[in-house]
Scaffold this motif. Structure first.
Motif, PDB file in Angstrom:
ATOM      1  N   VAL A   1      -3.024  30.877  32.368  1.00 22.18           N
ATOM      2  CA  VAL A   1      -3.757  32.069  32.818  1.00 22.18           C
ATOM      3  C   VAL A   1      -2.939  32.836  33.844  1.00 22.18           C
ATOM      4  O   VAL A   1      -2.904  34.067  33.827  1.00 22.18           O
ATOM      5  CB  VAL A   1      -5.140  31.681  33.393  1.00 22.18           C
ATOM      6  CG1 VAL A   1      -5.856  32.894  33.949  1.00 22.18           C
ATOM      7  CG2 VAL A   1      -5.978  30.998  32.339  1.00 22.18           C
TER       8      VAL A   1
ATOM      9  N   ALA B   1      -8.255  35.276  31.063  1.00 21.18           N
ATOM     10  CA  ALA B   1      -8.426  33.851  30.748  1.00 21.18           C
ATOM     11  C   ALA B   1      -8.633  33.659  29.249  1.00 21.18           C
ATOM     12  O   ALA B   1      -8.069  32.732  28.650  1.00 21.18           O
ATOM     13  CB  ALA B   1      -9.597  33.270  31.533  1.00 21.18           C
ATOM     14  N   HIS B   2      -9.421  34.530  28.629  1.00 21.15           N
ATOM     15  CA  HIS B   2      -9.649  34.430  27.188  1.00 21.15           C
ATOM     16  C   HIS B   2      -8.363  34.713  26.416  1.00 21.15           C
ATOM     17  O   HIS B   2      -8.036  34.018  25.455  1.00 21.15           O
ATOM     18  CB  HIS B   2     -10.746  35.400  26.738  1.00 21.15           C
ATOM     19  CG  HIS B   2     -12.101  35.037  27.248  1.00 21.15           C
ATOM     20  ND1 HIS B   2     -12.935  35.965  27.808  1.00 21.15           N
ATOM     21  CD2 HIS B   2     -12.753  33.857  27.295  1.00 21.15           C
ATOM     22  CE1 HIS B   2     -14.052  35.376  28.180  1.00 21.15           C
ATOM     23  NE2 HIS B   2     -13.962  34.093  27.892  1.00 21.15           N
TER      24      HIS B   2
ATOM     25  N   ARG C   1     -11.855  34.033  18.063  1.00 17.34           N
ATOM     26  CA  ARG C   1     -11.233  32.993  17.240  1.00 17.34           C
ATOM     27  C   ARG C   1     -11.046  33.483  15.809  1.00 17.34           C
ATOM     28  O   ARG C   1     -10.037  33.221  15.180  1.00 17.34           O
ATOM     29  CB  ARG C   1     -12.093  31.724  17.232  1.00 17.34           C
ATOM     30  CG  ARG C   1     -12.245  31.062  18.563  1.00 17.34           C
ATOM     31  CD  ARG C   1     -10.986  30.383  18.976  1.00 17.34           C
ATOM     32  NE  ARG C   1     -11.249  29.593  20.164  1.00 17.34           N
ATOM     33  CZ  ARG C   1     -10.401  28.801  20.726  1.00 17.34           C
ATOM     34  NH1 ARG C   1      -9.196  28.655  20.220  1.00 17.34           N
ATOM     35  NH2 ARG C   1     -10.714  28.139  21.807  1.00 17.34           N
TER      36      ARG C   1
ATOM     37  N   LYS D   1      -6.043  31.799  26.643  1.00 18.67           N
ATOM     38  CA  LYS D   1      -6.475  30.688  25.786  1.00 18.67           C
ATOM     39  C   LYS D   1      -6.059  30.943  24.330  1.00 18.67           C
ATOM     40  O   LYS D   1      -5.557  30.051  23.661  1.00 18.67           O
ATOM     41  CB  LYS D   1      -7.989  30.518  25.879  1.00 18.67           C
ATOM     42  CG  LYS D   1      -8.539  29.442  24.996  1.00 18.67           C
ATOM     43  CD  LYS D   1      -9.284  28.448  25.785  1.00 18.67           C
ATOM     44  CE  LYS D   1      -9.829  27.382  24.859  1.00 18.67           C
ATOM     45  NZ  LYS D   1      -9.764  26.102  25.449  1.00 18.67           N
TER      46      LYS D   1
ATOM     47  N   GLY E   1      -2.383  30.544  24.104  1.00 18.40           N
ATOM     48  CA  GLY E   1      -1.880  29.222  24.471  1.00 18.40           C
ATOM     49  C   GLY E   1      -0.921  29.291  25.646  1.00 18.40           C
ATOM     50  O   GLY E   1       0.022  28.510  25.736  1.00 18.40           O
TER      51      GLY E   1
END
Length: 149
Positions: free
Chosen positions: A100, A90-91, A42, A94, A97
């Motif tokens: 997956v 998957a990360h 992040r 995310k 946006g």
């Protein structure tokens, strides 16, 4: 870079609610970051999106130049995940946006598609003009001249 605390960074980015909106998560998660620290993936996302909140303007320009170099080098999905410290598709999905299934469909060693989300994440601005509107008649390219007897 400056040794800013997670709380100072969140404040520079506009506060808990704004950071939650940017990251598409709930505000309590961002509030928790004030004491536990911003997760690495992040933090990198926020740093690429708003470099001025993390340090001086010179450092921000260096970050943008570095991101542009990454885009110019035609980065693979594996290299992008590694660069961002992400462990799975998957990360990455995310952070971008995206679904997956779409991200996992990209080949590991092929160039990452130049999607707006990817370009924005890497700090690459759109230098093309606006997209041409689609032809309103979907059969326009299939219609040919007719010869009448």
């Amino acid at each position: 870079m400056d040794n800013l605390t997670a709380s100072e960074i969140i404040d520079r980015l506009g506060g808990t609610t704004e950071v939650a909106r940017i990251c598409q998560i709930k505000p309590p998660s961002v509030s928790e970051w004030r004491s536990t620290g911003i997760p690495q993936a992040r933090r990198q996302f926020l740093e690429l999106l708003k470099p001025d909140a993390f340090g001086s303007a010179v450092q921000a320009q260096d970050g943008v130049a570095e991101a542009r170099a990454l885009v110019d080098s035609r980065m693979s999905k594996r290299a992008l995940r590694s660069r961002m410290g992400l462990s799975s598709d998957a990360h990455l999905a995310k952070v971008l946006g995206l679904p997956v299934s779409q991200v996992s469909g990209w080949a590991e060693e092929d160039m990452v598609p130049a999607l707006p989300q990817v370009m924005k994440l890497l700090g690459h601005t759109d230098q093309q003009g606006p997209a041409k509107p689609a032809n309103e008649d979907p059969d326009a390219d299939r219609i040919g001249p007719i010869e009448v007897a």
